[in-house]
Design an enzyme around this catalytic site. Structure first.
Site, PDB file in Angstrom:
ATOM      1  CE  LYS A   1      -3.057   0.864   3.321  1.00  0.00           C
ATOM      2  NZ  LYS A   1      -4.376   0.433   4.032  1.00  0.00           N
TER       3      LYS A   1
ATOM      4  CD  GLU B   1      -6.485  -3.473  18.907  1.00  0.00           C
ATOM      5  OE1 GLU B   1      -7.331  -4.352  18.870  1.00  0.00           O
ATOM      6  OE2 GLU B   1      -5.988  -3.045  20.138  1.00  0.00           O
TER       7      GLU B   1
ATOM      8  CG  ASP C   1      -9.294   1.742   7.100  1.00  0.00           C
ATOM      9  OD1 ASP C   1      -8.194   1.416   7.550  1.00  0.00           O
ATOM     10  OD2 ASP C   1     -10.344   1.401   7.347  1.00  0.00           O
TER      11      ASP C   1
ATOM     12  CE1 TYR D   1     -10.410 -10.231  -0.112  1.00  0.00           C
ATOM     13  CE2 TYR D   1      -9.221  -8.431   0.658  1.00  0.00           C
ATOM     14  CZ  TYR D   1      -9.859  -9.587   0.999  1.00  0.00           C
ATOM     15  OH  TYR D   1      -9.930 -10.018   2.341  1.00  0.00           O
ATOM     16  CG  ASP D   2      -5.116  -5.239  -6.635  1.00  0.00           C
ATOM     17  OD1 ASP D   2      -6.079  -4.875  -6.570  1.00  0.00           O
ATOM     18  OD2 ASP D   2      -3.837  -5.022  -6.559  1.00  0.00           O
TER      19      ASP D   2
ATOM     20  NE  ARG E   1      -4.610   2.674  -1.248  1.00  0.00           N
ATOM     21  CZ  ARG E   1      -4.891   1.204  -1.626  1.00  0.00           C
ATOM     22  NH1 ARG E   1      -4.554   0.966  -2.737  1.00  0.00           N
ATOM     23  NH2 ARG E   1      -5.741   0.767  -0.754  1.00  0.00           N
TER      24      ARG E   1
HETATM   25  P1  IMP Z   1      -6.453  -1.279   5.778  1.00  0.00           P
HETATM   26  O1  IMP Z   1      -4.931  -1.443   6.029  1.00  0.00           O
HETATM   27  O2  IMP Z   1      -7.134  -1.521   7.165  1.00  0.00           O
HETATM   28  O3  IMP Z   1      -6.806  -0.100   5.246  1.00  0.00           O
HETATM   29  O4  IMP Z   1      -6.736  -2.762   5.006  1.00  0.00           O
HETATM   30  C1  IMP Z   1      -7.028  -2.633   3.729  1.00  0.00           C
HETATM   31  C2  IMP Z   1      -7.173  -3.862   3.094  1.00  0.00           C
HETATM   32  O5  IMP Z   1      -8.046  -3.949   2.087  1.00  0.00           O
HETATM   33  C3  IMP Z   1      -5.892  -4.259   2.357  1.00  0.00           C
HETATM   34  O6  IMP Z   1      -5.111  -5.191   3.378  1.00  0.00           O
HETATM   35  C4  IMP Z   1      -6.353  -5.507   1.426  1.00  0.00           C
HETATM   36  O7  IMP Z   1      -6.697  -6.595   1.987  1.00  0.00           O
HETATM   37  C5  IMP Z   1      -7.619  -4.607   1.115  1.00  0.00           C
HETATM   38  N1  IMP Z   1      -7.360  -3.992  -0.084  1.00  0.00           N
HETATM   39  C6  IMP Z   1      -7.389  -2.323   0.073  1.00  0.00           C
HETATM   40  N2  IMP Z   1      -6.888  -1.896  -1.261  1.00  0.00           N
HETATM   41  C7  IMP Z   1      -6.658  -2.915  -2.064  1.00  0.00           C
HETATM   42  C8  IMP Z   1      -6.350  -2.748  -3.344  1.00  0.00           C
HETATM   43  O8  IMP Z   1      -5.888  -1.782  -4.029  1.00  0.00           O
HETATM   44  N3  IMP Z   1      -5.939  -3.999  -3.965  1.00  0.00           N
HETATM   45  C9  IMP Z   1      -6.275  -5.079  -3.190  1.00  0.00           C
HETATM   46  N4  IMP Z   1      -6.737  -5.066  -1.906  1.00  0.00           N
HETATM   47  C10 IMP Z   1      -7.021  -3.956  -1.481  1.00  0.00           C
END
Ligand code: IMP
Length: 190
Positions: free
Chosen positions: A13, A40, A69, A148-149, A175
């Site tokens: 990310k 957390e 997020d 999940y891409d 994003r």
């Molecule tokens: P966060 O760090 O709690 O925001 O978790 C976001 C989660 O959403 C990631 O770890 C992925 O599992 C999923 N996710 C968010 N953006 C993407 C993306 O661009 N591609 C694939 N999965 C994503």
């Protein structure tokens, strides 16, 4: 050069955030580099968790900060995994299994959602949203991107995010869209 803390510990990310923000002319500092503690994610909304992360980053560094997020929301699963995407045991294979009885593309709709929260030098918070709608194919495809891409095909496209170049994904992604709004805001601020 102005500094911007990018409050993410997720290396993939962070890489995307840095790629999209590179042309801004800021020094971008990731969570590891800034020694930010892990936060957390105790809220049950995207905005709630982004706020927790960005406030923690700003309070630790006293430097303008952003946090992302994001998550993957499957209509047939009532929006799951949603805010719990990072912690959904089984990942994309579980999603494919859970919707395997749906054999029509129009029943396999999903979206990616992202909120970017920014705290500026004065300590004011601003939030920017991005959403990308699409479909889940019957099989995972591609090996680029992350999480999940391989099981997400944006509407009107025939490839999954994992089959696209990074530039193409950023143009279409949740994003990328949220960050473009953030970039417009920074231009007004300058
Ligand atoms: P966060 O760090 O709690 O925001 O978790 C976001 C989660 O959403 C990631 O770890 C992925 O599992 C999923 N996710 C968010 N953006 C993407 C993306 O661009 N591609 C694939 N999965 C994503």
């Amino acid at each position: 050069m102005k500094k911007l803390i990018v409050a993410s510990h997720n290396p993939k990310k962070l890489k995307e955030l840095k790629e999209i923000l590179a042309p801004l002319g800021y020094e971008l500092i990731g969570a590891g580099e800034a020694n930010l503690p892990d936060v957390e994610e105790t809220e049950d909304t995207f905005i709630g968790n982004a706020t927790l992360k960005v406030k923690s980053a700003f309070n630790h560094t006293n430097t303008p900060s952003i946090a992302d997020d994001s998550g993957f929301c499957v209509d047939a699963l009532k929006g799951a995994p949603g805010v719990y995407s990072a912690r959904y045991e089984g990942g994309y294979q579980r999603v494919l299994d859970e919707i395997k009885h749906l054999d029509q593309q129009e029943d396999r709709t999903a979206l990616f959602y992202c909120v970017i929260s920014y705290i500026d030098a004065e300590g004011h918070q601003h939030n920017f949203e991005g959403k990308t709608e699409g479909y889940i194919p019957f099989n995972a495809k591609g090996d680029k991107g992350f999480a999940y891409d391989p099981i997400f095909m944006p509407k009107d496209h025939k490839s999954t995010f994992a089959e696209m170049t990074a530039e193409k994904k950023h143009k279409l992604s949740h994003r990328g869209k949220a960050l473009q709004k953030f970039i417009q805001h920074l231009k007004k601020e300058a």
